[in-house]
Design a protein around this motif. Structure first.
Motif, PDB file in Angstrom:
ATOM      1  N   THR A   7      14.019   1.598  -0.884  1.00  0.00           N
ATOM      2  CA  THR A   7      14.422   0.251  -1.284  1.00  0.00           C
ATOM      3  C   THR A   7      13.478  -0.424  -2.276  1.00  0.00           C
ATOM      4  OG1 THR A   7      13.308  -0.683   0.642  1.00  0.00           O
ATOM      5  CG2 THR A   7      15.661  -0.162   0.868  1.00  0.00           C
ATOM      6  N   LEU A   8      12.276   0.079  -2.402  1.00  0.00           N
ATOM      7  CA  LEU A   8      11.288  -0.521  -3.293  1.00  0.00           C
ATOM      8  C   LEU A   8      11.751  -0.437  -4.741  1.00  0.00           C
ATOM      9  CD1 LEU A   8       8.453  -1.796  -3.155  1.00  0.00           C
ATOM     10  CD2 LEU A   8       7.527   0.489  -3.550  1.00  0.00           C
ATOM     11  N   ARG A   9      11.680  -1.553  -5.489  1.00  0.00           N
ATOM     12  CA  ARG A   9      12.149  -1.598  -6.875  1.00  0.00           C
ATOM     13  C   ARG A   9      11.037  -1.813  -7.894  1.00  0.00           C
ATOM     14  NH1 ARG A   9      15.928   0.934  -5.350  1.00  0.00           N
ATOM     15  NH2 ARG A   9      17.870   0.046  -4.685  1.00  0.00           N
ATOM     16  N   ALA A  10       9.943  -2.497  -7.511  1.00  0.00           N
ATOM     17  CA  ALA A  10       8.874  -2.801  -8.468  1.00  0.00           C
ATOM     18  C   ALA A  10       7.511  -2.640  -7.813  1.00  0.00           C
ATOM     19  CB  ALA A  10       9.030  -4.222  -9.000  1.00  0.00           C
ATOM     20  N   VAL A  11       6.583  -2.048  -8.573  1.00  0.00           N
ATOM     21  CA  VAL A  11       5.203  -1.879  -8.112  1.00  0.00           C
ATOM     22  C   VAL A  11       4.280  -2.229  -9.278  1.00  0.00           C
ATOM     23  CG1 VAL A  11       3.449  -0.212  -7.381  1.00  0.00           C
ATOM     24  CG2 VAL A  11       5.760  -0.074  -6.441  1.00  0.00           C
ATOM     25  N   ASP A  12       3.323  -3.117  -9.006  1.00  0.00           N
ATOM     26  CA  ASP A  12       2.286  -3.451  -9.981  1.00  0.00           C
ATOM     27  C   ASP A  12       0.932  -3.239  -9.316  1.00  0.00           C
ATOM     28  OD1 ASP A  12       0.465  -4.488 -11.784  1.00  0.00           O
ATOM     29  OD2 ASP A  12       1.574  -6.337 -12.148  1.00  0.00           O
ATOM     30  N   LEU A  13       0.247  -2.190  -9.724  1.00  0.00           N
ATOM     31  CA  LEU A  13      -1.089  -1.879  -9.213  1.00  0.00           C
ATOM     32  C   LEU A  13      -2.095  -1.872 -10.360  1.00  0.00           C
ATOM     33  CD1 LEU A  13      -0.132   0.983  -6.728  1.00  0.00           C
ATOM     34  CD2 LEU A  13      -0.866  -1.337  -6.156  1.00  0.00           C
ATOM     35  N   SER A  14      -1.845  -2.697 -11.359  1.00  0.00           N
ATOM     36  CA  SER A  14      -2.735  -2.750 -12.513  1.00  0.00           C
ATOM     37  C   SER A  14      -4.069  -3.383 -12.136  1.00  0.00           C
ATOM     38  CB  SER A  14      -2.079  -3.532 -13.645  1.00  0.00           C
ATOM     39  OG  SER A  14      -1.734  -4.835 -13.237  1.00  0.00           O
ATOM     40  N   ASN A  15      -5.071  -3.085 -12.944  1.00  0.00           N
ATOM     41  CA  ASN A  15      -6.418  -3.652 -12.783  1.00  0.00           C
ATOM     42  C   ASN A  15      -7.016  -3.384 -11.409  1.00  0.00           C
ATOM     43  OD1 ASN A  15      -6.561  -4.973 -15.442  1.00  0.00           O
ATOM     44  ND2 ASN A  15      -4.843  -6.144 -14.624  1.00  0.00           N
ATOM     45  N   ASN A  16      -6.872  -2.162 -10.950  1.00  0.00           N
ATOM     46  CA  ASN A  16      -7.499  -1.725  -9.712  1.00  0.00           C
ATOM     47  C   ASN A  16      -8.482  -0.612 -10.022  1.00  0.00           C
ATOM     48  OD1 ASN A  16      -6.383  -3.073  -7.185  1.00  0.00           O
ATOM     49  ND2 ASN A  16      -4.534  -2.732  -8.392  1.00  0.00           N
ATOM     50  N   GLN A  17      -8.823   0.154  -9.037  1.00  0.00           N
ATOM     51  CA  GLN A  17      -9.747   1.265  -9.229  1.00  0.00           C
ATOM     52  C   GLN A  17      -9.103   2.568  -8.798  1.00  0.00           C
ATOM     53  OE1 GLN A  17     -13.593   0.352  -7.538  1.00  0.00           O
ATOM     54  NE2 GLN A  17     -13.543  -1.713  -8.369  1.00  0.00           N
ATOM     55  N   ILE A  18      -7.833   2.734  -9.161  1.00  0.00           N
ATOM     56  CA  ILE A  18      -7.114   3.963  -8.818  1.00  0.00           C
ATOM     57  C   ILE A  18      -7.724   5.095  -9.634  1.00  0.00           C
ATOM     58  CG2 ILE A  18      -4.897   5.153  -8.841  1.00  0.00           C
ATOM     59  CD1 ILE A  18      -3.608   2.347  -8.496  1.00  0.00           C
ATOM     60  N   ASP A  19      -8.300   6.048  -8.938  1.00  0.00           N
ATOM     61  CA  ASP A  19      -8.971   7.190  -9.556  1.00  0.00           C
ATOM     62  C   ASP A  19      -8.249   8.437  -9.065  1.00  0.00           C
ATOM     63  OD1 ASP A  19     -10.707   8.889 -10.801  1.00  0.00           O
ATOM     64  OD2 ASP A  19     -12.435   8.390  -9.560  1.00  0.00           O
ATOM     65  N   GLN A  20      -7.205   8.815  -9.795  1.00  0.00           N
ATOM     66  CA  GLN A  20      -6.318   9.855  -9.313  1.00  0.00           C
ATOM     67  C   GLN A  20      -5.722  10.606 -10.498  1.00  0.00           C
ATOM     68  OE1 GLN A  20      -3.232   8.150  -6.889  1.00  0.00           O
ATOM     69  NE2 GLN A  20      -3.178   9.895  -5.537  1.00  0.00           N
ATOM     70  N   ASP A  21      -5.364  11.841 -10.283  1.00  0.00           N
ATOM     71  CA  ASP A  21      -4.681  12.618 -11.300  1.00  0.00           C
ATOM     72  C   ASP A  21      -3.254  12.104 -11.460  1.00  0.00           C
ATOM     73  OD1 ASP A  21      -4.964  15.372 -12.862  1.00  0.00           O
ATOM     74  OD2 ASP A  21      -2.934  15.219 -12.055  1.00  0.00           O
ATOM     75  N   VAL A  22      -2.780  12.046 -12.702  1.00  0.00           N
ATOM     76  CA  VAL A  22      -1.454  11.502 -12.973  1.00  0.00           C
ATOM     77  C   VAL A  22      -0.359  12.297 -12.251  1.00  0.00           C
ATOM     78  CG1 VAL A  22      -1.060  12.744 -15.148  1.00  0.00           C
ATOM     79  CG2 VAL A  22      -0.005  10.512 -14.795  1.00  0.00           C
ATOM     80  N   SER A  23      -0.544  13.593 -12.046  1.00  0.00           N
ATOM     81  CA  SER A  23       0.449  14.387 -11.302  1.00  0.00           C
ATOM     82  C   SER A  23       0.576  13.909  -9.866  1.00  0.00           C
ATOM     83  CB  SER A  23       0.075  15.866 -11.325  1.00  0.00           C
ATOM     84  OG  SER A  23       0.162  16.360 -12.629  1.00  0.00           O
ATOM     85  N   GLU A  24      -0.545  13.555  -9.241  1.00  0.00           N
ATOM     86  CA  GLU A  24      -0.511  13.020  -7.883  1.00  0.00           C
ATOM     87  C   GLU A  24       0.196  11.671  -7.848  1.00  0.00           C
ATOM     88  OE1 GLU A  24      -4.350  12.999  -5.891  1.00  0.00           O
ATOM     89  OE2 GLU A  24      -4.981  14.602  -7.249  1.00  0.00           O
ATOM     90  N   VAL A  25      -0.051  10.857  -8.861  1.00  0.00           N
ATOM     91  CA  VAL A  25       0.606   9.552  -8.945  1.00  0.00           C
ATOM     92  C   VAL A  25       2.121   9.739  -8.991  1.00  0.00           C
ATOM     93  CG1 VAL A  25       0.932   7.501 -10.386  1.00  0.00           C
ATOM     94  CG2 VAL A  25      -1.365   8.418 -10.023  1.00  0.00           C
ATOM     95  N   PHE A  26       2.596  10.636  -9.840  1.00  0.00           N
ATOM     96  CA  PHE A  26       4.036  10.866  -9.966  1.00  0.00           C
ATOM     97  C   PHE A  26       4.639  11.396  -8.679  1.00  0.00           C
ATOM     98  CE2 PHE A  26       3.607  10.096 -14.400  1.00  0.00           C
ATOM     99  CZ  PHE A  26       4.890   9.782 -14.835  1.00  0.00           C
TER     100      PHE A  26
END
Length: 124
Positions: A7-26
């Motif tokens: 059900t989630l439609r929008a996510v904003d996690l900008s300006n954080n300290q996410i240190d992750q590989d883009v493949s994991e994010v996807f």
């Protein structure tokens, strides 16, 4: 995102300290998402190939990270995208996105904004 995965439609996690590989994010993006903003983090590595499909994605922003490698084909993965911003990936020695800008971007009929500035792309 597990409880709201469908059900989630929008996510904003900008300006954080996410240190992750883009493949994991996807791997963790809900398929129903329409808006994803992950700018100003430390997301690194190359986009997965092929990109997972996000039919409903309208707004995608991963500006100011450390993504490198070839620019993927967003026309197949996000056919309804309106705003795509993956600019400013040359934050470190990673060098940013490389290669040619695919003519397949012209197949994105709903695209209003395409920002690929400050990368290492060679031609259009």
């Amino acid at each position: 995102f597990n409880p709201a995965y469908e059900t989630l439609r929008a996510v904003d996690l900008s300006n954080n300290q996410i240190d992750q590989d883009v493949s994991e994010v996807f791997h963790n993006i809900p398929p129903s998402l329409e808006q994803l903003i992950l700018s100003n983090n430390n997301i690194r590595g190359s986009f997965p190939s092929p990109l997972p499909t996000f039919e409903d994605m309208r707004h995608f922003n991963m500006t100011n990270n450390n993504i490198n490698g070839p620019l993927p084909d967003f026309s197949r993965a996000t056919p309804r995208i309106r705003e795509l911003d993956i600019s400013n990936q040359r934050q470190t020695e990673s060098g940013g996105l490389t290669g040619k800008i695919s003519p397949d971007f012209s197949r994105l009929d709903d695209l209003l904004v395409l920002n690929l500035a400050t990368n290492n792309l060679t031609s259009f």
